[in-house]
Design a protein around this motif. Structure first.
Motif, mmCIF file in Angstrom:
data_model
loop_
_atom_site.group_PDB
_atom_site.id
_atom_site.type_symbol
_atom_site.label_atom_id
_atom_site.label_comp_id
_atom_site.label_asym_id
_atom_site.label_seq_id
_atom_site.Cartn_x
_atom_site.Cartn_y
_atom_site.Cartn_z
ATOM 1 N N ALA A 174 -3.368 22.171 13.584
ATOM 2 C CA ALA A 174 -4.418 21.155 13.573
ATOM 3 C C ALA A 174 -5.189 21.282 12.266
ATOM 4 N N TYR A 175 -5.253 20.212 11.497
ATOM 5 C CA TYR A 175 -5.895 20.214 10.185
ATOM 6 C C TYR A 175 -7.196 19.409 10.241
ATOM 7 N N PHE A 176 -8.273 20.025 9.752
ATOM 8 C CA PHE A 176 -9.574 19.372 9.679
ATOM 9 C C PHE A 176 -10.073 19.492 8.250
ATOM 10 N N LEU A 177 -10.271 18.354 7.578
ATOM 11 C CA LEU A 177 -10.599 18.354 6.153
ATOM 12 C C LEU A 177 -12.022 17.880 5.905
ATOM 13 N N ASN A 178 -12.818 18.768 5.345
ATOM 14 C CA ASN A 178 -14.161 18.439 4.865
ATOM 15 C C ASN A 178 -13.990 17.995 3.418
ATOM 16 N N ARG A 184 -18.777 10.502 4.434
ATOM 17 C CA ARG A 184 -17.707 10.376 5.430
ATOM 18 C C ARG A 184 -17.296 11.730 6.010
ATOM 19 N N SER A 185 -18.032 12.761 5.677
ATOM 20 C CA SER A 185 -17.785 14.094 6.246
ATOM 21 C C SER A 185 -18.887 14.487 7.225
ATOM 22 N N SER A 186 -19.542 13.496 7.820
ATOM 23 C CA SER A 186 -20.690 13.771 8.692
ATOM 24 C C SER A 186 -20.312 14.546 9.946
ATOM 25 N N ARG A 187 -19.054 14.484 10.361
ATOM 26 C CA ARG A 187 -18.679 15.219 11.568
ATOM 27 C C ARG A 187 -18.106 16.597 11.262
ATOM 28 N N ALA A 188 -18.125 16.994 9.991
ATOM 29 C CA ALA A 188 -17.528 18.285 9.624
ATOM 30 C C ALA A 188 -18.207 19.451 10.330
ATOM 31 N N ARG A 189 -19.464 19.275 10.725
ATOM 32 C CA ARG A 189 -20.171 20.350 11.442
ATOM 33 C C ARG A 189 -19.495 20.670 12.775
ATOM 34 N N PHE A 190 -18.686 19.735 13.276
ATOM 35 C CA PHE A 190 -18.008 19.946 14.547
ATOM 36 C C PHE A 190 -16.557 20.382 14.391
ATOM 37 N N LYS A 200 -1.160 28.474 23.068
ATOM 38 C CA LYS A 200 -0.751 27.086 22.829
ATOM 39 C C LYS A 200 0.139 26.951 21.595
ATOM 40 N N LYS A 201 0.507 28.054 20.975
ATOM 41 C CA LYS A 201 1.326 28.042 19.753
ATOM 42 C C LYS A 201 0.681 27.200 18.653
ATOM 43 N N LEU A 202 -0.657 27.272 18.589
ATOM 44 C CA LEU A 202 -1.421 26.407 17.686
ATOM 45 C C LEU A 202 -2.141 27.206 16.619
ATOM 46 N N THR A 203 -2.072 26.722 15.384
ATOM 47 C CA THR A 203 -2.881 27.221 14.283
ATOM 48 C C THR A 203 -3.906 26.156 13.913
ATOM 49 N N ILE A 204 -5.129 26.584 13.656
ATOM 50 C CA ILE A 204 -6.197 25.667 13.234
ATOM 51 C C ILE A 204 -6.532 25.959 11.780
ATOM 52 N N LYS A 205 -6.518 24.931 10.942
ATOM 53 C CA LYS A 205 -6.867 25.083 9.532
ATOM 54 C C LYS A 205 -7.986 24.092 9.199
ATOM 55 N N THR A 206 -9.160 24.625 8.935
ATOM 56 C CA THR A 206 -10.294 23.814 8.497
ATOM 57 C C THR A 206 -10.493 24.061 7.011
ATOM 58 N N HIS A 282 -22.746 7.666 11.662
ATOM 59 C CA HIS A 282 -23.126 8.426 12.848
ATOM 60 C C HIS A 282 -21.902 9.194 13.366
ATOM 61 N N TRP A 283 -21.998 10.495 13.453
ATOM 62 C CA TRP A 283 -20.843 11.252 13.951
ATOM 63 C C TRP A 283 -20.502 10.857 15.378
ATOM 64 N N GLN A 284 -21.511 10.384 16.131
ATOM 65 C CA GLN A 284 -21.279 10.036 17.534
ATOM 66 C C GLN A 284 -20.338 8.842 17.701
ATOM 67 N N LYS A 285 -20.135 8.074 16.626
ATOM 68 C CA LYS A 285 -19.268 6.897 16.709
ATOM 69 C C LYS A 285 -17.820 7.220 16.364
ATOM 70 N N PHE A 286 -17.535 8.496 16.145
ATOM 71 C CA PHE A 286 -16.187 8.925 15.776
ATOM 72 C C PHE A 286 -15.786 10.112 16.642
ATOM 73 N N PRO A 287 -14.506 10.433 16.697
ATOM 74 C CA PRO A 287 -14.079 11.558 17.517
ATOM 75 C C PRO A 287 -14.743 12.873 17.091
ATOM 76 N N ASN A 288 -15.319 13.564 18.052
ATOM 77 C CA ASN A 288 -15.841 14.903 17.841
ATOM 78 C C ASN A 288 -14.650 15.850 17.865
ATOM 79 N N SER A 289 -14.409 16.519 16.760
ATOM 80 C CA SER A 289 -13.151 17.252 16.580
ATOM 81 C C SER A 289 -12.968 18.391 17.573
#
Length: 329
Positions: A174-178, A184-190, A200-206, A282-289
């Motif tokens: 799972a990739y999360f890019l700030n 447009r990075s307002s949800r990066a805090r999440f 889950k065989k999952l790696t998270i890369k922020t 508004h971060w609330q209008k987009f998916p909270n990661s």
């Protein structure tokens, strides 16, 4: 870091989630692609014949007015029994109702007052980060999604990816890019911290980056830019969720300006999200990661995880194959 104990996994497995018998599929009989893809989806997902709904929407308008929408909604709802928890509309357009998205207007009701100032806060969703798996039974709302139909071949491939996602849990990232676009990075805090979820065989890369390139294991990709570069170099796992925070990614068929959320599906993602009118950031209008990822990992389907992740979804359109569940089993 996200942690899942054995007890939590057992509990969430019992809770999750949406089944084919609880999904209604709405076909536009005035569009041949909708008819063909609706039948393909029915067979691919074993949708009960009683769950198939036929409507007429001539000329594929991008946007409906309030009266057109209310007539369409009434026509759909008249065919649905209490067991139906979610609705899939098999078309690309219409995707908006006034300044609302079609999916959110259908699920939550049309909020015409928001159109006076689309940057204002919109009505909160009671389904945000919900602990249960029955939105209509528990929250009196049928969550909804569009299955785009511009290309029959591409949409059949999308459906196939969603079905394939249910057979095996991939080794994926799972990739999360700030990004350098601060607005447009307002949800990066999440964004969740980099790490792993071994069960889950999952790696998270922020990452602090504007793009990723030449990776082939994407299960989630979230970023914030008007256009996402290097999509053609990426490979998505079946069931992948991907979206970008920008003003009008959900204006699916708009020419120029900003990248349409359709580009994610064309690149290989299975579901996406974007806003149809100017939401401001508004971060609330987009998916909270964090919510999106945790709900997906709990075994909820793509439509459930995406809907649970958006606090104020009035302007956001949900697109893709709704029943993808790479983490249910």
């Amino acid at each position: 870091m996200l942690v899942f104990s054995g007890a939590a996994q057992a509990q969430t497995a019992r809770q999750a989630g949406l089944s084919a018998a609880q999904l209604a599929v709405v076909i536009n009989d005035d569009e041949s692609n909708s008819v063909e893809l609706g039948e393909y989806y029915r067979k691919a997902r074993n949708i009960p014949a009683a769950n198939m709904v036929h409507v007429h929407i001539p000329h594929r308008p991008h946007k409906l007015d309030a009266a057109q929408f209310e007539a369409l909604k009434a026509q759909i709802d008249a065919k649905l029994g209490p067991e139906i928890q979610a609705v899939l509309m098999v078309w690309t357009a219409p995707y908006a109702v006034e300044c609302n998205s079609l999916t959110s207007a259908y699920t939550l009701g049309l909020d015409s007052g928001l159109c006076v100032k689309t940057c204002a806060p919109s009505k909160p969703s009671t389904y945000f980060n919900a602990p249960t798996g029955k939105p209509y039974t528990d929250y009196q709302m049928r969550i909804s999604m569009l299955l785009p139909t511009d290309s029959v071949e591409a949409s059949k491939a999308l459906i196939d990816r969603g079905v394939l996602a249910g057979f095996t849990t991939p080794t994926a990232t799972a990739y999360f890019l700030n990004t350098s676009d601060a607005a447009r990075s307002s949800r990066a805090r999440f964004f969740p911290r980099s790490g792993g979820v071994a069960s889950k065989k999952l790696t998270i890369k922020t990452l602090q980056a504007d793009s990723i390139e030449d990776v082939n294991d994407i299960i989630v990709y979230e970023t914030g830019l008007t256009h996402v570069p290097k999509l053609q170099t990426l490979k998505f796992a079946p069931g992948a969720l991907a979206d970008h925070l920008t003003s009008v990614g959900g204006d699916l068929l708009a020419e120029g300006g900003q990248m349409s959320s359709l580009r994610w599906l064309e690149a290989g993602a299975t579901a996406s999200y974007g806003t149809v009118s100017e939401p401001c950031n508004h971060w609330q209008k987009f998916p909270n990661s964090t919510v999106l990822l945790s709900q997906y990992l709990r075994g909820y389907s793509a439509i459930e995880a995406y809907w649970k992740s958006v606090a104020w979804p009035a302007q956001g359109v949900f697109i893709g194959e709704p029943l993808a569940t790479p983490y249910r089993h």
